[in-house]
Design a protein around this motif. Structure first.
Motif, PDB file in Angstrom:
ATOM      1  N   LYS A  90       4.678 -25.513  15.434  1.00 23.17           N
ATOM      2  CA  LYS A  90       5.944 -25.652  16.124  1.00 23.17           C
ATOM      3  C   LYS A  90       6.168 -24.412  16.970  1.00 23.17           C
ATOM      4  O   LYS A  90       6.077 -23.275  16.483  1.00 23.17           O
TER       5      LYS A  90
ATOM      6  N   TYR B   7       8.649 -22.786  20.315  1.00 27.37           N
ATOM      7  CA  TYR B   7       9.731 -22.860  21.298  1.00 27.37           C
ATOM      8  C   TYR B   7       9.295 -21.983  22.463  1.00 27.37           C
ATOM      9  O   TYR B   7       9.401 -20.758  22.409  1.00 27.37           O
TER      10      TYR B   7
ATOM     11  N   GLY C 156      10.866 -20.600   8.710  1.00 27.02           N
ATOM     12  CA  GLY C 156      10.454 -21.890   9.257  1.00 27.02           C
ATOM     13  C   GLY C 156      10.603 -23.064   8.306  1.00 27.02           C
ATOM     14  O   GLY C 156      10.243 -24.188   8.654  1.00 27.02           O
TER      15      GLY C 156
ATOM     16  N   SER D  13      13.334 -24.788   7.161  1.00 27.62           N
ATOM     17  CA  SER D  13      14.214 -25.864   7.630  1.00 27.62           C
ATOM     18  C   SER D  13      13.637 -26.546   8.864  1.00 27.62           C
ATOM     19  O   SER D  13      13.772 -27.766   9.039  1.00 27.62           O
ATOM     20  N   THR D  14      12.968 -25.776   9.714  1.00 28.02           N
ATOM     21  CA  THR D  14      12.311 -26.372  10.893  1.00 28.02           C
ATOM     22  C   THR D  14      11.233 -27.350  10.446  1.00 28.02           C
ATOM     23  O   THR D  14      11.108 -28.455  11.003  1.00 28.02           O
TER      24      THR D  14
ATOM     25  N   ARG E  79      12.860 -30.534   9.258  1.00 20.06           N
ATOM     26  CA  ARG E  79      13.373 -31.317  10.385  1.00 20.06           C
ATOM     27  C   ARG E  79      12.230 -31.993  11.155  1.00 20.06           C
ATOM     28  O   ARG E  79      12.408 -33.066  11.727  1.00 20.06           O
ATOM     29  N   MET E  80      11.057 -31.372  11.176  1.00 21.56           N
ATOM     30  CA  MET E  80       9.894 -32.012  11.806  1.00 21.56           C
ATOM     31  C   MET E  80       9.452 -33.231  10.994  1.00 21.56           C
ATOM     32  O   MET E  80       9.076 -34.261  11.556  1.00 21.56           O
TER      33      MET E  80
ATOM     34  N   GLU F 292      12.969 -32.703  14.929  1.00 18.73           N
ATOM     35  CA  GLU F 292      12.329 -31.696  15.791  1.00 18.73           C
ATOM     36  C   GLU F 292      10.949 -32.218  16.181  1.00 18.73           C
ATOM     37  O   GLU F 292      10.205 -32.681  15.320  1.00 18.73           O
TER      38      GLU F 292
ATOM     39  N   ASP G 206      18.156 -30.432   2.686  1.00 16.44           N
ATOM     40  CA  ASP G 206      18.197 -29.153   3.404  1.00 16.44           C
ATOM     41  C   ASP G 206      19.287 -28.269   2.808  1.00 16.44           C
ATOM     42  O   ASP G 206      20.455 -28.369   3.180  1.00 16.44           O
TER      43      ASP G 206
END
Length: 352
Positions: A11, A13, A41, A43-44, A47-48, A53, A158
């Motif tokens: 991931k 950005y 990372g 929570s990211t 979400r993926m 995400e 989460d």
């Protein structure tokens, strides 16, 4: 089948990578907890998995089917957020059944799944109430019930307990454990609270700086941490760690004492609960700085000249006052040694 697999998942950005080469397989019905410090990372990654995400690289599958480009609503996954996100103008019953309502399912068909979920979560007598009339723990149960009613392949959490006080966190932790036992569903849970991780997980994934540091059962991570980061992140209170140098017969601490250990070790770790107060000869003499009596246990913050601070945790109460000296012995089977790179040196520790 809700078996999930992430293969070399990334991931980013823009030019900033927040997750790198994540390889993880989650078995059907498994409870996996993602832990790590803020910004690691976790929570990211959750979400993926949910589809909230986009994945920058690699592949994510559920039941062997690629999910990278599948919309969140089509992944058959339910998510429970830190915020309860309940509709204040709807009753508990309607909040729990709202996912069925927006699918235009008749009220008669919604009633049974909602009643069953309410019974599972102890909400049967609260179905007519509105969120403002509920406690924090009850609201979180409603949010969980809303997820259960969907009958998904997997549940994602989460940090669902972070808004609750200490007593409610313990209560809700037990509820989530019972829920997993009843449903047997795949669950992926994000938390910064390692007590939640240790008590809920079949396996824990420790993340730091966008990389997986170690994956294993709670006992494996506690007994055989892969590196210094895991050693000091898992376990409460934290593991004591000292720098050591090679010496004849083992390694030398900063005060000159020699402890048996591998010659290539540059750090030694020992958990507070693996240090004994002894009469007579021990490994080291320390000075008590602070004594915390917790009832069932006592935390003794000590200082060792030439070495530094050392925390000792003993069962029950100890007749010790700040400023007094105490002789300590490290449990020889519980010492951890790490190389200059922070990677754990091999230890053969039976888990059981």
């Amino acid at each position: 089948m809700a078996e999930m697999e992430l293969k070399s998942v990334r991931k980013a950005y823009g030019p900033t990578e927040v997750l790198r080469d994540i390889d993880l397989k989650i078995e059907d019905g498994e409870f996996v907890v993602l832990v790590g410090p803020s910004g690691c990372g976790k929570s990211t990654l959750l979400r993926m998995i949910a589809g909230l995400e986009p994945i920058s690289g690699g592949e994510f599958t559920i039941g062997g089917k690629p999910m990278n480009d599948v919309a969140p609503r089509d992944r058959d996954i339910a998510m429970v957020f830190q915020s309860y996100a309940l509709y204040p103008h709807m009753s508990v019953e309607r909040n729990m059944g709202f996912s069925m309502e927006i699918r235009r399912e008749p009220a008669s068909k919604r009633k049974a799944p909602v009643a069953e979920a309410a019974q599972t979560l102890g909400l049967g007598k609260l179905l007519d109430r509105f969120p403002k009339a509920l406690s924090g723990g009850q609201r979180q149960r409603v949010a969980m019930g809303r997820a259960i009613v969907r009958d998904p392949k997997a549940f994602l959490f989460d940090e669902p307990l972070s808004n609750l006080d200490a007593a409610l966190r313990v209560e809700m932790r037990l509820e989530i454990a019972k829920l997993h036992q009843r449903l047997g569903a795949t669950m992926v849970y994000v938390t910064h609270d390692q007590v939640e991780a240790m008590t809920l997980a079949d396996r824990i994934v420790v993340l730091n700086g966008g990389d997986i540091q170690q994956v294993g059962s709670p006992l494996e991570l506690y007994e055989t941490p892969a590196n210094l980061f895991v050693a000091q992140f898992i376990g409460s209170p934290n593991m004591n760690v000292f720098e050591v140098t090679p010496a004849e017969g083992g390694v030398r601490l900063g005060n000159g004492s020699v402890i048996p250990g591998p010659a290539d070790a540059r750090y030694m770790g020992i958990r507070p609960e693996h240090i004994d107060i002894v009469e007579g000869e021990g490994d080291v003499t320390a000075t008590a700085q602070l004594v915390e009596r917790l009832g069932s246990d006592t935390n003794i913050y000590t200082d060792i000249e030439g070495v530094g601070p050392l925390l000792v945790r003993v069962s029950g109460n100890v007749a010790l006052k700040p400023g007094e000296q105490v002789t300590l012995r490290y449990n020889p089977g519980k010492r951890h040694f790490f190389g200059a790179d922070g990677v754990a040196l091999v230890r053969n520790v039976p888990l059981g």
